[in-house]
Design a protein around this motif. Structure first.
Motif, PDB file in Angstrom:
ATOM      1  N   GLY A 471     134.045  -1.823 114.232  1.00 54.05           N
ATOM      2  CA  GLY A 471     132.326  -2.607 114.584  1.00 54.05           C
ATOM      3  C   GLY A 471     131.776  -2.883 113.373  1.00 54.05           C
ATOM      4  O   GLY A 471     133.130  -3.774 112.500  1.00 54.05           O
ATOM      5  N   GLY A 472     130.261  -3.129 113.704  1.00 52.79           N
ATOM      6  CA  GLY A 472     130.109  -4.154 112.987  1.00 52.79           C
ATOM      7  C   GLY A 472     130.049  -5.712 113.145  1.00 52.79           C
ATOM      8  O   GLY A 472     129.728  -5.332 114.597  1.00 52.79           O
ATOM      9  N   PRO A 473     128.576  -6.036 113.064  1.00 49.71           N
ATOM     10  CA  PRO A 473     127.960  -7.568 113.066  1.00 49.71           C
ATOM     11  C   PRO A 473     129.478  -8.312 113.943  1.00 49.71           C
ATOM     12  O   PRO A 473     130.373  -8.454 112.821  1.00 49.71           O
ATOM     13  CB  PRO A 473     127.669  -8.754 112.682  1.00 49.71           C
ATOM     14  CG  PRO A 473     127.120  -7.161 111.413  1.00 49.71           C
ATOM     15  CD  PRO A 473     127.887  -6.314 111.401  1.00 49.71           C
ATOM     16  N   LYS A 474     129.002  -9.312 114.859  1.00 55.70           N
ATOM     17  CA  LYS A 474     130.417 -10.156 115.485  1.00 55.70           C
ATOM     18  C   LYS A 474     132.117  -9.693 116.084  1.00 55.70           C
ATOM     19  O   LYS A 474     132.740 -10.394 115.838  1.00 55.70           O
ATOM     20  CB  LYS A 474     130.546 -10.864 114.508  1.00 55.70           C
ATOM     21  CG  LYS A 474     129.044 -12.097 114.306  1.00 55.70           C
ATOM     22  CD  LYS A 474     128.418 -12.823 114.984  1.00 55.70           C
ATOM     23  CE  LYS A 474     127.067 -13.306 115.097  1.00 55.70           C
ATOM     24  NZ  LYS A 474     126.550 -14.229 116.608  1.00 55.70           N
ATOM     25  N   LYS A 475     132.096  -8.311 115.577  1.00 50.42           N
ATOM     26  CA  LYS A 475     132.985  -7.594 115.739  1.00 50.42           C
ATOM     27  C   LYS A 475     132.777  -6.664 117.179  1.00 50.42           C
ATOM     28  O   LYS A 475     131.827  -5.761 116.922  1.00 50.42           O
ATOM     29  CB  LYS A 475     133.859  -7.078 114.761  1.00 50.42           C
ATOM     30  CG  LYS A 475     134.340  -8.160 113.760  1.00 50.42           C
ATOM     31  CD  LYS A 475     134.968  -6.801 112.634  1.00 50.42           C
ATOM     32  CE  LYS A 475     133.388  -6.070 111.698  1.00 50.42           C
ATOM     33  NZ  LYS A 475     133.478  -5.737 110.125  1.00 50.42           N
ATOM     34  N   PRO A 476     134.443  -6.641 118.016  1.00 49.17           N
ATOM     35  CA  PRO A 476     133.977  -5.263 118.892  1.00 49.17           C
ATOM     36  C   PRO A 476     133.979  -4.026 118.167  1.00 49.17           C
ATOM     37  O   PRO A 476     134.159  -4.187 117.141  1.00 49.17           O
ATOM     38  CB  PRO A 476     135.981  -5.647 119.585  1.00 49.17           C
ATOM     39  CG  PRO A 476     136.295  -6.683 118.662  1.00 49.17           C
ATOM     40  CD  PRO A 476     135.560  -7.221 117.771  1.00 49.17           C
ATOM     41  N   ASP A 477     133.827  -2.863 118.349  1.00 49.10           N
ATOM     42  CA  ASP A 477     133.992  -1.393 118.396  1.00 49.10           C
ATOM     43  C   ASP A 477     135.614  -0.700 118.060  1.00 49.10           C
ATOM     44  O   ASP A 477     135.499  -0.586 116.660  1.00 49.10           O
ATOM     45  CB  ASP A 477     133.606  -0.805 119.265  1.00 49.10           C
ATOM     46  CG  ASP A 477     131.820  -0.581 119.076  1.00 49.10           C
ATOM     47  OD1 ASP A 477     131.315  -1.408 118.560  1.00 49.10           O
ATOM     48  OD2 ASP A 477     131.715  -0.403 120.377  1.00 49.10           O
ATOM     49  N   LEU A 490     138.043  -3.358 122.241  1.00 49.02           N
ATOM     50  CA  LEU A 490     136.866  -1.883 122.723  1.00 49.02           C
ATOM     51  C   LEU A 490     135.562  -1.951 122.181  1.00 49.02           C
ATOM     52  O   LEU A 490     134.992  -2.768 121.061  1.00 49.02           O
ATOM     53  CB  LEU A 490     137.451  -1.003 122.422  1.00 49.02           C
ATOM     54  CG  LEU A 490     136.646   0.897 122.457  1.00 49.02           C
ATOM     55  CD1 LEU A 490     137.018   1.095 123.834  1.00 49.02           C
ATOM     56  CD2 LEU A 490     137.597   1.132 121.263  1.00 49.02           C
ATOM     57  N   ASP A 491     134.621  -1.910 123.206  1.00 46.50           N
ATOM     58  CA  ASP A 491     133.235  -1.884 123.126  1.00 46.50           C
ATOM     59  C   ASP A 491     132.838  -0.108 123.528  1.00 46.50           C
ATOM     60  O   ASP A 491     132.515   0.050 124.859  1.00 46.50           O
ATOM     61  CB  ASP A 491     132.141  -2.696 123.749  1.00 46.50           C
ATOM     62  CG  ASP A 491     131.152  -2.863 123.487  1.00 46.50           C
ATOM     63  OD1 ASP A 491     131.145  -2.797 121.793  1.00 46.50           O
ATOM     64  OD2 ASP A 491     130.543  -3.665 123.657  1.00 46.50           O
ATOM     65  N   THR A 492     131.714   0.463 122.637  1.00 45.61           N
ATOM     66  CA  THR A 492     131.413   1.908 123.084  1.00 45.61           C
ATOM     67  C   THR A 492     129.789   1.115 123.795  1.00 45.61           C
ATOM     68  O   THR A 492     129.467   1.027 122.477  1.00 45.61           O
ATOM     69  CB  THR A 492     131.869   3.022 122.339  1.00 45.61           C
ATOM     70  OG1 THR A 492     131.364   2.506 120.949  1.00 45.61           O
ATOM     71  CG2 THR A 492     132.918   2.936 122.241  1.00 45.61           C
ATOM     72  N   ARG A 507     127.817 -10.966 127.505  1.00 44.57           N
ATOM     73  CA  ARG A 507     128.186 -12.351 126.992  1.00 44.57           C
ATOM     74  C   ARG A 507     128.758 -11.858 125.366  1.00 44.57           C
ATOM     75  O   ARG A 507     129.941 -12.303 124.675  1.00 44.57           O
ATOM     76  CB  ARG A 507     126.367 -12.632 126.471  1.00 44.57           C
ATOM     77  CG  ARG A 507     126.155 -13.361 127.729  1.00 44.57           C
ATOM     78  CD  ARG A 507     124.279 -13.820 127.351  1.00 44.57           C
ATOM     79  NE  ARG A 507     124.191 -14.410 128.269  1.00 44.57           N
ATOM     80  CZ  ARG A 507     122.746 -14.615 128.936  1.00 44.57           C
ATOM     81  NH1 ARG A 507     122.118 -14.146 127.381  1.00 44.57           N
ATOM     82  NH2 ARG A 507     121.869 -15.427 129.685  1.00 44.57           N
ATOM     83  N   GLU A 508     128.303 -10.564 125.053  1.00 39.52           N
ATOM     84  CA  GLU A 508     128.926 -10.168 123.768  1.00 39.52           C
ATOM     85  C   GLU A 508     130.328  -9.938 123.234  1.00 39.52           C
ATOM     86  O   GLU A 508     132.030 -10.361 122.515  1.00 39.52           O
ATOM     87  CB  GLU A 508     128.835  -8.844 123.125  1.00 39.52           C
ATOM     88  CG  GLU A 508     126.909  -9.276 122.306  1.00 39.52           C
ATOM     89  CD  GLU A 508     126.675  -7.509 121.716  1.00 39.52           C
ATOM     90  OE1 GLU A 508     127.359  -6.913 121.511  1.00 39.52           O
ATOM     91  OE2 GLU A 508     125.158  -7.862 120.761  1.00 39.52           O
ATOM     92  N   MET A 509     130.770  -9.036 124.800  1.00 42.41           N
ATOM     93  CA  MET A 509     132.728  -8.788 125.082  1.00 42.41           C
ATOM     94  C   MET A 509     133.032 -10.717 125.748  1.00 42.41           C
ATOM     95  O   MET A 509     134.086 -10.516 124.925  1.00 42.41           O
ATOM     96  CB  MET A 509     132.293  -8.011 126.423  1.00 42.41           C
ATOM     97  CG  MET A 509     134.174  -7.738 127.431  1.00 42.41           C
ATOM     98  SD  MET A 509     134.566  -6.835 125.506  1.00 42.41           S
ATOM     99  CE  MET A 509     134.581  -4.767 126.157  1.00 42.41           C
ATOM    100  N   GLN A 510     132.124 -11.210 125.921  1.00 42.51           N
ATOM    101  CA  GLN A 510     133.042 -12.806 126.368  1.00 42.51           C
ATOM    102  C   GLN A 510     133.048 -13.452 125.365  1.00 42.51           C
ATOM    103  O   GLN A 510     134.758 -14.022 124.478  1.00 42.51           O
ATOM    104  CB  GLN A 510     131.733 -13.229 127.256  1.00 42.51           C
ATOM    105  CG  GLN A 510     132.204 -14.859 128.038  1.00 42.51           C
ATOM    106  CD  GLN A 510     133.695 -14.167 128.931  1.00 42.51           C
ATOM    107  OE1 GLN A 510     134.184 -14.148 129.634  1.00 42.51           O
ATOM    108  NE2 GLN A 510     134.622 -15.629 127.955  1.00 42.51           N
ATOM    109  N   ASP A 511     132.288 -13.470 124.347  1.00 44.37           N
ATOM    110  CA  ASP A 511     132.467 -13.701 122.661  1.00 44.37           C
ATOM    111  C   ASP A 511     133.865 -12.899 121.997  1.00 44.37           C
ATOM    112  O   ASP A 511     134.508 -13.502 121.606  1.00 44.37           O
ATOM    113  CB  ASP A 511     131.082 -13.390 121.975  1.00 44.37           C
ATOM    114  CG  ASP A 511     129.822 -14.626 122.395  1.00 44.37           C
ATOM    115  OD1 ASP A 511     130.073 -15.331 123.008  1.00 44.37           O
ATOM    116  OD2 ASP A 511     128.863 -14.011 121.550  1.00 44.37           O
TER     117      ASP A 511
END
Length: 606
Positions: A471-477, A490-492, A507-511
């Motif tokens: 979690g948090g900026p620039k990180k998956p959950d 993981l992204d929730t 785009r976030e997941m791709q990053d």
């Protein structure tokens, strides 16, 4: 039906202010006289002052709740922000719960806002110092009278009050009649027996086992996950994180433990953990002492003691759960049924007669919740034994219609509780967490973090994966993995209307995937990808979105992410997550079968 709900208190903790609230109902008590002789002058208008003065002089033994609590009022012509500090005094407890006059030199500092005053009235109701009838008229009880007339303690500062010995004795009696306080003492005693006299329980471990765990109103962070996220915070943010990031059940645990500490039943210490070579801590950890153990014996009727009569109210049996009127009523009648007969068949029949039996899984979940609520119940498969004496609490008359009973989420939860025998009912409550819409931005952020943490906790607990909540900026959950087989980025998403999986999220997941594949030092600065085992190849990576449900062109988003990243993924709704977890926990599936289900579509167990 009583409109006021009480029983679960977060913020009030000053026994001196609590005493003043109760003394309002005692003529010629110190605070009653203070009101008559000058305190009422702080009420913002002469008309309102006269109304309250007349109320106190004619019948202060029965006071409307609204006159106690007050209301949101601001000075005439006020054009500033309509915030709590700018409120004027309108109700009696807005004065009683304000700062003591002897520590205030400026007039506005001697009263409080209507939210805080309402919480103090709720606290007095919770401890049975006051009672409220069906017309929202409040009056004092016998134990409240004893507390109001007992020798006074001493004010150390405007925020610190040391209760007298007599006040503490009365408060202890109130706490051992309050089931959640007994539950906290019992958890601390069990921890001491298991881990030794120096062992501490954090508010998170208590919160996980307190009340109707997991449902909205009783959410709790995993202690391990909380410490992991704390360790990833910038140094400048750690203090705010420690203060603000907690679930509602963690707040209940913190509040109750602080009361017990002030009357000498538990001690408070910092709990330290070494995370990534850094010493991290929470200030909210507790252990029981000898006085606490003796109080627990009195509460449970151990040895020479008869069990204390537990005071409960219908409103205590659910807080923020959907369809709470029905849920409270079902649980209330479950208590009445257990009092009537220990036979599980008779309990089922009792509930079924009233249209309240929803299956053995729901019944067992409610019984487990009542145990965590603090009632001394022994669940022996076909027998359920209630060891407590309970006050004859009232259940409002309601018509159990299908509309009242079968709200969509409640229906899904009831079905899962009956079917998923390997899962703790507290974890099935992730269903509600996934759909929750919070009233404020800050609350929404905490609720979203809770959903992230619970998702990771379930996947570790039942599927047996390793990993962390990030979690948090620039990180998956989160990142979860089976060391020899696969990893999951993981992204929730907790969305009240379902999750559309828009282009921004893709785009976030791709990053995240690029970061995980490239593992380039300094990109991103937090280098979250260092959690990925060095033996895991890029071909073993997968991506997973988890939400209550998905809407719009979400399947196109999953496929696009697969095409652009070259790895497999899926969209996983929480109901399927729970069914998957139950299958693995029961041995019907192996966790190594999970990658085959991530086939760039919605995950299906069919």
């Amino acid at each position: 039906m009583v409109s006021r709900a009480f029983g679960w208190i977060q913020n009030p903790n000053n026994f001196g202010k609590l005493k003043k609230v109760v003394q309002i109902f005692i003529k010629d008590s110190q605070y009653y006289n203070d009101l008559i002789n000058g305190e009422l002058e702080k009420i913002y208008s002469e008309e309102r002052r006269n109304e309250l003065l007349n109320l106190l002089l004619t019948d202060n033994s029965h006071i409307p709740f609204d006159d106690l609590k007050g209301a949101k009022r601001f000075p005439d012509g006020f054009e500033g922000p309509k915030t709590r500090p700018n409120q004027v005094a309108f109700g009696l407890v807005q004065l009683a719960a304000g700062n003591p006059c002897e520590f205030s030199t400026e007039k506005y500092k001697t009263w409080t806002d209507d939210y805080t005053s309402g919480a103090y009235v709720d606290w007095a109701l919770t401890l049975n110092f006051l009672k409220i009838d069906q017309n929202n008229i409040v009056s004092i009880t016998d134990i409240g009278n004893k507390f109001a007339t007992s020798p006074k303690g001493s004010w150390k500062s405007s925020k610190s009050y040391e209760a007298s010995r007599e006040e503490k004795d009365i408060l202890v009696n109130a706490f051992i009649a309050y089931p959640p306080a007994v539950r906290v003492l019992k958890l601390l005693k069990e921890n001491k027996q298991k881990n030794g006299s120096k062992a501490l329980l954090s508010k998170f471990r208590i919160g996980h086992e307190l009340g109707f765990s997991g449902e909205p109103g009783f959410t709790s962070f995993s202690e391990d996950e909380w410490f992991e996220v704390l360790s990833n915070q910038p140094v400048t943010s750690k203090s705010d994180f420690r203060s603000n990031v907690e679930g509602s059940s963690d707040k209940w645990a913190r509040a109750i433990a602080s009361w017990l500490a002030k009357v000498g039943l538990v001690t408070t210490e910092k709990l330290h953990k070494l995370i990534n070579s850094n010493d991290e801590y929470t200030s909210h950890a507790y252990k029981i002492n000898m006085a606490g153990e003796m109080a627990l014996k009195r509460a449970e009727g151990y040895s020479k003691y008869s069990p204390s009569t537990k005071y409960i109210d219908w409103t205590m049996l659910a807080t923020s759960v959907t369809n709470k009127v029905y849920v409270r009523t079902r649980r209330a009648y479950t208590i009445k049924a257990i009092q009537s007969s220990p036979s599980i068949e008779q309990i089922q029949y009792y509930l079924d007669e009233r249209g309240l039996f929803e299956g053995i899984g729901v019944l067992k979940a409610d019984i487990k919740g009542l145990i965590r609520f603090g009632l001394n119940i022994i669940d022996e498969n076909k027998k359920v034994l209630l060891k407590d004496n309970i006050n004859n609490f009232r259940i409002p008359n309601i018509n159990v219609t299908d509309e009242l009973k079968d709200r969509d989420l409640q229906k899904i939860k009831s079905s899962l509780q009956n079917q998923l025998e390997n899962m703790d009912p507290a974890d099935i409550e992730i269903i509600e967490m996934a759909w929750k819409k919070s009233p404020t931005k800050s609350k929404n952020t905490i609720d979203a973090t809770l959903f992230e943490a619970k998702t990771v906790e379930i996947m570790k607990k039942y599927i047996g994966l390793a990993g962390e909540h990030l979690g948090g900026p620039k990180k998956p959950d989160g990142f979860l993995y089976d060391i020899n087989n696969f990893g999951i980025i993981l992204d929730t998403k907790a969305y009240s209307q379902g999750y559309p999986l828009d282009i921004t999220q893709q785009r976030e997941m791709q990053d995240y995937i690029d970061d995980a594949k490239n593992k380039k030092p300094g990109i991103p600065k937090n280098e979250w990808w260092r959690i990925i085992p060095s033996t895991m190849s890029n071909n073993d990576l997968n991506f997973v979105w988890v939400a209550g449900d998905f809407t719009g062109n979400y399947l196109e988003g999953v496929k696009n992410t697969h095409i652009k990243s070259g790895i497999n993924g899926t969209a996983l709704d929480v109901e399927t997550l729970l069914r998957l977890s139950d299958k693995v926990a029961s041995g019907q599936m192996k966790k190594t079968e999970l990658p085959a289900l991530m086939n760039n579509a919605r995950l299906s167990l069919v």
